[in-house]
Design a protein around this motif. Sequence first.
Motif, PDB file in Angstrom:
ATOM      1  N   GLN A  57      14.172  -1.620 -13.989  1.00  0.00           N
ATOM      2  CA  GLN A  57      12.788  -1.593 -13.517  1.00  0.00           C
ATOM      3  C   GLN A  57      12.625  -2.470 -12.276  1.00  0.00           C
ATOM      4  O   GLN A  57      11.964  -2.085 -11.313  1.00  0.00           O
ATOM      5  CB  GLN A  57      11.850  -2.067 -14.617  1.00  0.00           C
ATOM      6  N   MET A  58      13.238  -3.637 -12.273  1.00  0.00           N
ATOM      7  CA  MET A  58      13.137  -4.529 -11.115  1.00  0.00           C
ATOM      8  C   MET A  58      13.819  -3.928  -9.886  1.00  0.00           C
ATOM      9  O   MET A  58      13.325  -4.076  -8.767  1.00  0.00           O
ATOM     10  CB  MET A  58      13.741  -5.886 -11.453  1.00  0.00           C
ATOM     11  N   LEU A  59      14.953  -3.265 -10.091  1.00  0.00           N
ATOM     12  CA  LEU A  59      15.615  -2.602  -8.969  1.00  0.00           C
ATOM     13  C   LEU A  59      14.761  -1.443  -8.452  1.00  0.00           C
ATOM     14  O   LEU A  59      14.786  -1.145  -7.251  1.00  0.00           O
ATOM     15  CB  LEU A  59      17.004  -2.122  -9.382  1.00  0.00           C
ATOM     16  N   ALA A  60      13.996  -0.827  -9.328  1.00  0.00           N
ATOM     17  CA  ALA A  60      13.087   0.231  -8.891  1.00  0.00           C
ATOM     18  C   ALA A  60      11.960  -0.335  -8.027  1.00  0.00           C
ATOM     19  O   ALA A  60      11.434   0.363  -7.153  1.00  0.00           O
ATOM     20  CB  ALA A  60      12.509   0.969 -10.093  1.00  0.00           C
ATOM     21  N   TRP A  61      11.594  -1.598  -8.242  1.00  0.00           N
ATOM     22  CA  TRP A  61      10.586  -2.236  -7.384  1.00  0.00           C
ATOM     23  C   TRP A  61      11.058  -2.246  -5.931  1.00  0.00           C
ATOM     24  O   TRP A  61      10.267  -2.022  -5.020  1.00  0.00           O
ATOM     25  CB  TRP A  61      10.326  -3.673  -7.820  1.00  0.00           C
ATOM     26  N   ILE A  62      12.342  -2.510  -5.731  1.00  0.00           N
ATOM     27  CA  ILE A  62      12.871  -2.557  -4.365  1.00  0.00           C
ATOM     28  C   ILE A  62      12.840  -1.162  -3.751  1.00  0.00           C
ATOM     29  O   ILE A  62      12.473  -1.006  -2.575  1.00  0.00           O
ATOM     30  CB  ILE A  62      14.296  -3.141  -4.358  1.00  0.00           C
ATOM     31  N   ASP A  63      13.213  -0.156  -4.518  1.00  0.00           N
ATOM     32  CA  ASP A  63      13.151   1.210  -4.005  1.00  0.00           C
ATOM     33  C   ASP A  63      11.715   1.595  -3.657  1.00  0.00           C
ATOM     34  O   ASP A  63      11.464   2.230  -2.630  1.00  0.00           O
ATOM     35  CB  ASP A  63      13.719   2.195  -5.029  1.00  0.00           C
ATOM     36  N   GLN A  64      10.790   1.178  -4.502  1.00  0.00           N
ATOM     37  CA  GLN A  64       9.379   1.465  -4.235  1.00  0.00           C
ATOM     38  C   GLN A  64       8.898   0.705  -2.998  1.00  0.00           C
ATOM     39  O   GLN A  64       8.146   1.248  -2.189  1.00  0.00           O
ATOM     40  CB  GLN A  64       8.543   1.079  -5.452  1.00  0.00           C
ATOM     41  N   LEU A  65       9.351  -0.519  -2.853  1.00  0.00           N
ATOM     42  CA  LEU A  65       8.985  -1.301  -1.666  1.00  0.00           C
ATOM     43  C   LEU A  65       9.497  -0.622  -0.409  1.00  0.00           C
ATOM     44  O   LEU A  65       8.763  -0.483   0.573  1.00  0.00           O
ATOM     45  CB  LEU A  65       9.568  -2.717  -1.781  1.00  0.00           C
ATOM     46  N   ASN A  66      10.753  -0.200  -0.421  1.00  0.00           N
ATOM     47  CA  ASN A  66      11.326   0.451   0.760  1.00  0.00           C
ATOM     48  C   ASN A  66      10.646   1.785   1.047  1.00  0.00           C
ATOM     49  O   ASN A  66      10.578   2.205   2.203  1.00  0.00           O
ATOM     50  CB  ASN A  66      12.828   0.658   0.580  1.00  0.00           C
ATOM     51  N   ALA A  67      10.129   2.444   0.022  1.00  0.00           N
ATOM     52  CA  ALA A  67       9.431   3.714   0.232  1.00  0.00           C
ATOM     53  C   ALA A  67       8.014   3.512   0.752  1.00  0.00           C
ATOM     54  O   ALA A  67       7.500   4.352   1.499  1.00  0.00           O
ATOM     55  CB  ALA A  67       9.386   4.504  -1.070  1.00  0.00           C
ATOM     56  N   ASN A  68       7.386   2.403   0.389  1.00  0.00           N
ATOM     57  CA  ASN A  68       5.969   2.210   0.733  1.00  0.00           C
ATOM     58  C   ASN A  68       5.735   1.342   1.965  1.00  0.00           C
ATOM     59  O   ASN A  68       4.725   1.524   2.646  1.00  0.00           O
ATOM     60  CB  ASN A  68       5.221   1.593  -0.444  1.00  0.00           C
ATOM     61  N   ILE A  69       6.606   0.389   2.229  1.00  0.00           N
ATOM     62  CA  ILE A  69       6.371  -0.535   3.346  1.00  0.00           C
ATOM     63  C   ILE A  69       7.546  -0.468   4.302  1.00  0.00           C
ATOM     64  O   ILE A  69       8.700  -0.646   3.909  1.00  0.00           O
ATOM     65  CB  ILE A  69       6.187  -1.979   2.838  1.00  0.00           C
ATOM     66  N   ASP A  70       7.236  -0.210   5.558  1.00  0.00           N
ATOM     67  CA  ASP A  70       8.265  -0.190   6.595  1.00  0.00           C
ATOM     68  C   ASP A  70       8.413  -1.616   7.140  1.00  0.00           C
ATOM     69  O   ASP A  70       7.440  -2.201   7.620  1.00  0.00           O
ATOM     70  CB  ASP A  70       7.848   0.768   7.712  1.00  0.00           C
ATOM     71  N   PRO A  71       9.625  -2.199   7.079  1.00  0.00           N
ATOM     72  CA  PRO A  71       9.784  -3.584   7.541  1.00  0.00           C
ATOM     73  C   PRO A  71       9.571  -3.758   9.037  1.00  0.00           C
ATOM     74  O   PRO A  71       9.248  -4.859   9.490  1.00  0.00           O
ATOM     75  CB  PRO A  71      11.219  -3.936   7.142  1.00  0.00           C
ATOM     76  N   ARG A  72       9.679  -2.696   9.828  1.00  0.00           N
ATOM     77  CA  ARG A  72       9.447  -2.828  11.270  1.00  0.00           C
ATOM     78  C   ARG A  72       7.961  -2.782  11.601  1.00  0.00           C
ATOM     79  O   ARG A  72       7.513  -3.442  12.530  1.00  0.00           O
ATOM     80  CB  ARG A  72      10.195  -1.726  12.016  1.00  0.00           C
ATOM     81  N   ARG A  73       7.197  -2.022  10.825  1.00  0.00           N
ATOM     82  CA  ARG A  73       5.760  -1.903  11.103  1.00  0.00           C
ATOM     83  C   ARG A  73       4.957  -3.038  10.500  1.00  0.00           C
ATOM     84  O   ARG A  73       4.007  -3.526  11.092  1.00  0.00           O
ATOM     85  CB  ARG A  73       5.232  -0.581  10.569  1.00  0.00           C
ATOM     86  N   ASP A  74       5.299  -3.418   9.269  1.00  0.00           N
ATOM     87  CA  ASP A  74       4.553  -4.478   8.576  1.00  0.00           C
ATOM     88  C   ASP A  74       5.532  -5.481   7.968  1.00  0.00           C
ATOM     89  O   ASP A  74       5.704  -5.539   6.755  1.00  0.00           O
ATOM     90  CB  ASP A  74       3.677  -3.844   7.496  1.00  0.00           C
ATOM     91  N   PRO A  75       6.174  -6.293   8.812  1.00  0.00           N
ATOM     92  CA  PRO A  75       7.201  -7.203   8.289  1.00  0.00           C
ATOM     93  C   PRO A  75       6.633  -8.281   7.364  1.00  0.00           C
ATOM     94  O   PRO A  75       7.308  -8.703   6.424  1.00  0.00           O
ATOM     95  CB  PRO A  75       7.821  -7.811   9.550  1.00  0.00           C
ATOM     96  N   GLN A  76       5.406  -8.711   7.614  1.00  0.00           N
ATOM     97  CA  GLN A  76       4.828  -9.762   6.773  1.00  0.00           C
ATOM     98  C   GLN A  76       4.629  -9.271   5.336  1.00  0.00           C
ATOM     99  O   GLN A  76       4.949  -9.978   4.382  1.00  0.00           O
ATOM    100  CB  GLN A  76       3.491 -10.263   7.356  1.00  0.00           C
ATOM    101  N   ALA A  77       4.105  -8.079   5.179  1.00  0.00           N
ATOM    102  CA  ALA A  77       3.899  -7.527   3.834  1.00  0.00           C
ATOM    103  C   ALA A  77       5.240  -7.277   3.152  1.00  0.00           C
ATOM    104  O   ALA A  77       5.393  -7.522   1.945  1.00  0.00           O
ATOM    105  CB  ALA A  77       3.089  -6.237   3.911  1.00  0.00           C
ATOM    106  N   TYR A  78       6.215  -6.809   3.927  1.00  0.00           N
ATOM    107  CA  TYR A  78       7.543  -6.552   3.379  1.00  0.00           C
ATOM    108  C   TYR A  78       8.161  -7.858   2.869  1.00  0.00           C
ATOM    109  O   TYR A  78       8.659  -7.918   1.741  1.00  0.00           O
ATOM    110  CB  TYR A  78       8.419  -5.917   4.464  1.00  0.00           C
TER     111      TYR A  78
END
Length: 155
Positions: A57-78
Amino acid sequence: MNPDLLSQLRDIHSAAPVSWWPPAPGWWLLAFLALVMLAWLARRLLLRLRVRRRRKQMLAWIDQLNANIDPRRDPQAYLATLNRIFKLVALRAFPERQCASLSGQAWTDFLIEKMHQSPSAECLMVLASGPYDPAPVFDAEKLTGLTRSWIRQHG
């Protein structure tokens, strides 16, 4: 010899067959030990299953994060979300330590100390300062990999 005494004698007979019930005390002890071992094994397997499920489940959080937040567009939220994942895993893995109050250099020192691999301090320092930096510079792939290994180690 007296014939009356001879008439009172009986033929030789064998002993009664040994009954299988009730078992001897050693068998009761063996059965009890076997039950204890089975209960212990079942508990260990259930705990391992729960840990596996939680890590998945925790590893799925990372997949969900990568799907929802782009680190180049919103690095602070990422970075804030990655930091939150690190913090949640740390709180779960080290309840006796005061992980919740750690921040800044103390937080990154704690992460470096507890990680089995030795990441660079600059790579993890961005977790503490990046959410507040207007233009943080970091390697998202490397941070994601560190987060995955942190979850596998302590999740």
